[in-house]
Design a protein around this motif. Structure first.
Motif, PDB file in Angstrom:
ATOM      1  N   LYS A  11     -12.191  13.577  10.388  1.00 40.39           N
ATOM      2  CA  LYS A  11     -12.616  13.895  11.755  1.00 40.39           C
ATOM      3  C   LYS A  11     -11.999  12.914  12.754  1.00 40.39           C
ATOM      4  CE  LYS A  11     -17.108  14.495  11.991  1.00 40.39           C
ATOM      5  NZ  LYS A  11     -18.537  14.464  11.603  1.00 40.39           N
ATOM      6  N   GLN A  12     -11.845  11.671  12.353  1.00 38.26           N
ATOM      7  CA  GLN A  12     -11.214  10.691  13.238  1.00 38.26           C
ATOM      8  C   GLN A  12      -9.733  11.022  13.451  1.00 38.26           C
ATOM      9  OE1 GLN A  12     -13.221   8.651  14.886  1.00 38.26           O
ATOM     10  NE2 GLN A  12     -14.771   9.761  13.662  1.00 38.26           N
ATOM     11  N   GLN A  13      -9.100  11.522  12.396  1.00 42.32           N
ATOM     12  CA  GLN A  13      -7.701  11.962  12.548  1.00 42.32           C
ATOM     13  C   GLN A  13      -7.605  13.127  13.532  1.00 42.32           C
ATOM     14  OE1 GLN A  13      -5.611  12.633   8.809  1.00 42.32           O
ATOM     15  NE2 GLN A  13      -6.993  11.216   7.751  1.00 42.32           N
ATOM     16  N   LEU A  14      -8.549  14.069  13.430  1.00 39.14           N
ATOM     17  CA  LEU A  14      -8.562  15.198  14.362  1.00 39.14           C
ATOM     18  C   LEU A  14      -8.758  14.718  15.789  1.00 39.14           C
ATOM     19  CD1 LEU A  14     -10.690  17.861  12.439  1.00 39.14           C
ATOM     20  CD2 LEU A  14      -8.214  17.889  12.817  1.00 39.14           C
ATOM     21  N   ALA A  15      -9.633  13.745  15.971  1.00 43.19           N
ATOM     22  CA  ALA A  15      -9.862  13.204  17.314  1.00 43.19           C
ATOM     23  C   ALA A  15      -8.583  12.583  17.867  1.00 43.19           C
ATOM     24  CB  ALA A  15     -10.990  12.178  17.268  1.00 43.19           C
ATOM     25  N   ALA A  16      -7.861  11.848  17.020  1.00 48.29           N
ATOM     26  CA  ALA A  16      -6.606  11.235  17.460  1.00 48.29           C
ATOM     27  C   ALA A  16      -5.578  12.290  17.843  1.00 48.29           C
ATOM     28  CB  ALA A  16      -6.061  10.325  16.364  1.00 48.29           C
ATOM     29  N   ARG A  17      -5.496  13.363  17.069  1.00 49.19           N
ATOM     30  CA  ARG A  17      -4.544  14.434  17.388  1.00 49.19           C
ATOM     31  C   ARG A  17      -4.931  15.123  18.691  1.00 49.19           C
ATOM     32  NH1 ARG A  17      -4.176  13.704  12.083  1.00 49.19           N
ATOM     33  NH2 ARG A  17      -2.251  14.203  10.971  1.00 49.19           N
ATOM     34  N   ALA A  18      -6.223  15.305  18.895  1.00 47.20           N
ATOM     35  CA  ALA A  18      -6.675  15.942  20.132  1.00 47.20           C
ATOM     36  C   ALA A  18      -6.333  15.078  21.346  1.00 47.20           C
ATOM     37  CB  ALA A  18      -8.178  16.188  20.061  1.00 47.20           C
ATOM     38  N   ARG A  19      -6.549  13.766  21.244  1.00 48.27           N
ATOM     39  CA  ARG A  19      -6.206  12.873  22.360  1.00 48.27           C
ATOM     40  C   ARG A  19      -4.710  12.918  22.648  1.00 48.27           C
ATOM     41  NH1 ARG A  19      -9.832   9.443  19.331  1.00 48.27           N
ATOM     42  NH2 ARG A  19     -11.846   9.370  20.420  1.00 48.27           N
ATOM     43  N   ALA A  20      -3.917  13.017  21.572  1.00 49.42           N
ATOM     44  CA  ALA A  20      -2.460  12.982  21.742  1.00 49.42           C
ATOM     45  C   ALA A  20      -1.933  14.154  22.554  1.00 49.42           C
ATOM     46  CB  ALA A  20      -1.779  12.946  20.373  1.00 49.42           C
ATOM     47  N   VAL A  21      -2.668  15.273  22.550  1.00 49.24           N
ATOM     48  CA  VAL A  21      -2.199  16.434  23.316  1.00 49.24           C
ATOM     49  C   VAL A  21      -3.003  16.620  24.610  1.00 49.24           C
ATOM     50  CG1 VAL A  21      -1.321  17.627  21.282  1.00 49.24           C
ATOM     51  CG2 VAL A  21      -3.673  18.052  22.025  1.00 49.24           C
ATOM     52  N   GLY A  22      -3.825  15.624  24.948  1.00 48.89           N
ATOM     53  CA  GLY A  22      -4.476  15.646  26.251  1.00 48.89           C
ATOM     54  C   GLY A  22      -5.830  16.316  26.325  1.00 48.89           C
ATOM     55  N   VAL A  23      -6.470  16.572  25.172  1.00 52.02           N
ATOM     56  CA  VAL A  23      -7.824  17.124  25.215  1.00 52.02           C
ATOM     57  C   VAL A  23      -8.745  16.078  25.843  1.00 52.02           C
ATOM     58  CG1 VAL A  23      -9.782  17.917  23.824  1.00 52.02           C
ATOM     59  CG2 VAL A  23      -7.447  18.599  23.218  1.00 52.02           C
ATOM     60  N   ARG A  24      -9.656  16.511  26.706  1.00 52.61           N
ATOM     61  CA  ARG A  24     -10.536  15.592  27.418  1.00 52.61           C
ATOM     62  C   ARG A  24     -11.446  14.837  26.448  1.00 52.61           C
ATOM     63  NH1 ARG A  24     -14.314  17.232  30.653  1.00 52.61           N
ATOM     64  NH2 ARG A  24     -14.532  19.286  29.665  1.00 52.61           N
ATOM     65  N   GLU A  25     -11.678  13.581  26.756  1.00 52.83           N
ATOM     66  CA  GLU A  25     -12.523  12.752  25.898  1.00 52.83           C
ATOM     67  C   GLU A  25     -13.934  13.317  25.783  1.00 52.83           C
ATOM     68  OE1 GLU A  25     -12.731  10.019  23.092  1.00 52.83           O
ATOM     69  OE2 GLU A  25     -10.930  10.228  24.350  1.00 52.83           O
ATOM     70  N   ALA A  26     -14.418  13.900  26.875  1.00 49.04           N
ATOM     71  CA  ALA A  26     -15.768  14.470  26.846  1.00 49.04           C
ATOM     72  C   ALA A  26     -15.853  15.624  25.849  1.00 49.04           C
ATOM     73  CB  ALA A  26     -16.162  14.942  28.239  1.00 49.04           C
TER      74      ALA A  26
END
Length: 321
Positions: A11-26
């Motif tokens: 799940k932490q890897q998924l969070a990192a990938r999401a941040r890398a493409v600009g998904v909002r932190e919220a």
């Protein structure tokens, strides 16, 4: 499969990938910490038939057709086809796709909205990505689901099948992002609540897949016993679904097929139209000459049985039952 702690790490890897493409932190904080590994999804995925390697055994088409071209689907589809006639005419003008095919896909995918799936989409996609059979694909679809949330799609809408498809068209999230279309004029492409939005989105998909305006998907034909099948074998190498396309002959005009003694059983196609021969139950059974638009349906679901049953359901819907 790794233990549940492994999923927590993933799940932490998924969070990192999401941040890398600009998904909002919220969005990340609202979804990823609460994801659970869904054992039911894993079990269903592992039950999917793969068939033995290099197997040439293909089940008969008739039982599949009987399950998917039913009198119930025909009659309910025909009723919708009549009631939506002006809207469907508008969609045909806009996208060029036969409206009865839109209705048939809607019927095949969700029984006209009755069965759209109730799995949590984010959980399904994270589970399938973690399982690893198609990790890159499902990771990308998980990120697309988060991007839908970023666009303002309510989390309550993101329900679907155990395989991650959602809404009336049963789109994967990336296709919702790319092709969801407003069909009822309210400026909201709500493929979960508006049948017209669902139908418009299917039309947009098929148009994007190369649908040729004004051309029927295909016709049933009778093949003469004298047909030399070795002479019509396709030499094309399909970039995807090679086993599906291996069952197609080489492309020839309807005029050339007629000269070989292949005879339409009812509807005909223009003499100059190109078509490929498909014999789902082998020689001595009903065969089909399929056009380029059959291949657009295959893009929706790469299965000859699926595409044939959609086309046949569409014909019956357009005929009124």
């Amino acid at each position: 499969m790794a233990a549940s702690t492994g999923f927590e790490g993933y799940k932490q890897q998924l969070a990192a990938r999401a941040r890398a493409v600009g998904v909002r932190e919220a969005t990340i904080a609202a979804v990823i910490p609460y994801l659970r590994l869904n054992a039911r999804v894993v079990a269903l995925d592992r039950q999917q038939p793969g068939g033995p390697p290099n197997s040439n055994v293909i089940p008969p088409f008739a039982p599949y057709k009987a399950r998917h071209v039913t009198s119930d689907l025909i009659n309910r589809g025909a009723a919708r086809f009549r009631s939506y006639r002006p809207q469907l005419a508008w969609l045909e003008q806009r996208f060029g796709v036969e409206p009865q095919v839109l209705m048939a896909i809607f019927g095949h995918e969700t029984s006209y909205g009755r069965v759209t799936g109730n799995f949590d989409l984010a959980e399904v996609l994270a589970t399938l990505a973690y399982e690893g059979r198609r990790r890159a694909f499902f990771e990308a679809e998980f990120i697309a689901a988060l991007q839908l949330l970023d666009r303002g799609t309510p989390r309550s809408r993101l329900k679907g099948s155990w395989a991650g498809a959602t809404g009336y068209p049963q789109f994967m999230p990336s296709n919702v992002l790319r092709l969801a279309t407003d069909g009822d004029g309210d400026r909201d492409a709500n493929i979960w609540g508006s049948e017209m939005d669902g139908l418009a989105s299917i039309a947009a998909y098929l148009n994007d897949a190369g649908w040729k305006r004004g051309v029927h998907w295909g016709i049933p034909v009778q093949v003469p016993a004298t047909l030399n099948r070795a002479a019509i074998v396709s030499r094309l190498a399909a970039p995807r679904c090679p086993q599906v396309f291996r069952r197609h002959s080489r492309w020839m005009t309807m005029r050339e097929w007629r000269q070989l003694g292949v005879r339409p059983l009812g509807q005909v196609l223009p003499e100059g139209e190109m078509a490929t021969l498909i014999e789902p139950d082998g020689p001595n059974a009903t065969a089909y000459l399929a056009t380029v638009n059959y291949r657009a349906i295959l893009d929706y679901n790469c299965s000859n049985f699926y595409a044939l049953s959609v086309g046949l359901l569409a014909d019956r819907v357009a005929a009124g039952g």
